[in-house]
Design an enzyme around this catalytic site. Structure first.
Site, PDB file in Angstrom:
ATOM      1  N   HIS A 107       5.751   5.911  -1.638  1.00 45.00           N
ATOM      2  CA  HIS A 107       6.502   4.726  -1.208  1.00 45.00           C
ATOM      3  C   HIS A 107       5.822   3.103  -0.664  1.00 45.00           C
ATOM      4  O   HIS A 107       4.205   3.635  -0.167  1.00 45.00           O
ATOM      5  CB  HIS A 107       7.636   4.920  -0.225  1.00 45.00           C
ATOM      6  CG  HIS A 107       7.730   3.656   1.040  1.00 45.00           C
ATOM      7  ND1 HIS A 107       7.043   5.420   1.742  1.00 45.00           N
ATOM      8  CD2 HIS A 107       7.559   3.902   1.352  1.00 45.00           C
ATOM      9  CE1 HIS A 107       6.730   5.009   3.209  1.00 45.00           C
ATOM     10  NE2 HIS A 107       7.430   3.744   2.914  1.00 45.00           N
ATOM     11  N   HIS A 116       1.266  -0.933  -0.151  1.00 42.29           N
ATOM     12  CA  HIS A 116       0.294   0.078   0.076  1.00 42.29           C
ATOM     13  C   HIS A 116       0.509   0.993  -0.019  1.00 42.29           C
ATOM     14  O   HIS A 116       1.985   1.034   0.284  1.00 42.29           O
ATOM     15  CB  HIS A 116      -1.016   0.121   1.017  1.00 42.29           C
ATOM     16  CG  HIS A 116      -0.240   0.366   2.518  1.00 42.29           C
ATOM     17  ND1 HIS A 116       0.713  -1.278   3.089  1.00 42.29           N
ATOM     18  CD2 HIS A 116      -0.284   1.211   3.208  1.00 42.29           C
ATOM     19  CE1 HIS A 116       1.497  -0.660   3.910  1.00 42.29           C
ATOM     20  NE2 HIS A 116       1.359   0.495   4.571  1.00 42.29           N
TER      21      HIS A 116
END
Length: 172
Positions: free
Chosen positions: A116, A34
């Site tokens: 990220h 995620h």
């Protein structure tokens, strides 16, 4: 209860990330790959209804956007986390900003926003160096469209699951 807000990428990208996470991320079984939009915060059952309404309004005011994974990177020397860097674009930055200003529940994020997808963390220095060296040789560029984000809650065993999904730019 603990909550957070995240974007889950496509299955194709999750499969690529998980091929590393299952070996290098001790949180592999706790949450799918995620991009965190709002870090963990506490809310009661009553408060989360208001937060969900605010998140729905945020979702409606944003259009779907392109998500670009550009390269492997690391947070070293702060810690030995390795990740796929996601290009910061105006849409992603705006979503993060709206969920992390002082007046939004939980207040500002304790971290600078570096979008990220984690592929390894809590690695020893040697392991970090070896894994990063291998992954930097790969072409990990990827582009896809994001059309939703998710409000998550944490279960007693530490794992995270979806509480509610919000589609970008859509009226309910």
């Amino acid at each position: 209860m603990n909550y957070g807000v995240a974007i889950f990428p496509s299955k194709q990208l999750q499969d690529k990330v998980n091929s590393y996470r299952k070996r290098y991320d001790p949180n592999y079984a706790l949450i799918s790959p995620h991009i965190t939009l709002k870090y963990t915060f506490f809310a009661t059952e009553v408060e989360i209804e208001t937060i969900a309404e605010q998140l729905n309004n945020i979702a409606k005011s944003h259009k779907p956007f392109k998500l670009n994974v550009v390269k492997p990177s690391t947070f070293q020397p702060v810690n030995n986390t390795i990740f796929f860097k996601v290009e910061l674009n105006p849409e992603l930055e705006s979503l993060h900003k709206e969920m992390n200003h002082a007046d939004f529940f939980g207040g500002p994020s304790p971290y600078a926003f570096v979008p990220h997808i984690t592929i390894g963390q809590k690695l020893s220095d040697d392991e970090h160096s070896d894994v990063l060296g291998q992954i930097r040789m790969l072409d990990v560029t990827h582009e896809e469209e994001v059309d939703r984000f998710h409000l998550l809650y944490q279960l007693e065993n530490g794992s995270w699951t979806v509480y509610e999904t919000f589609r970008l730019g859509e009226e309910e």
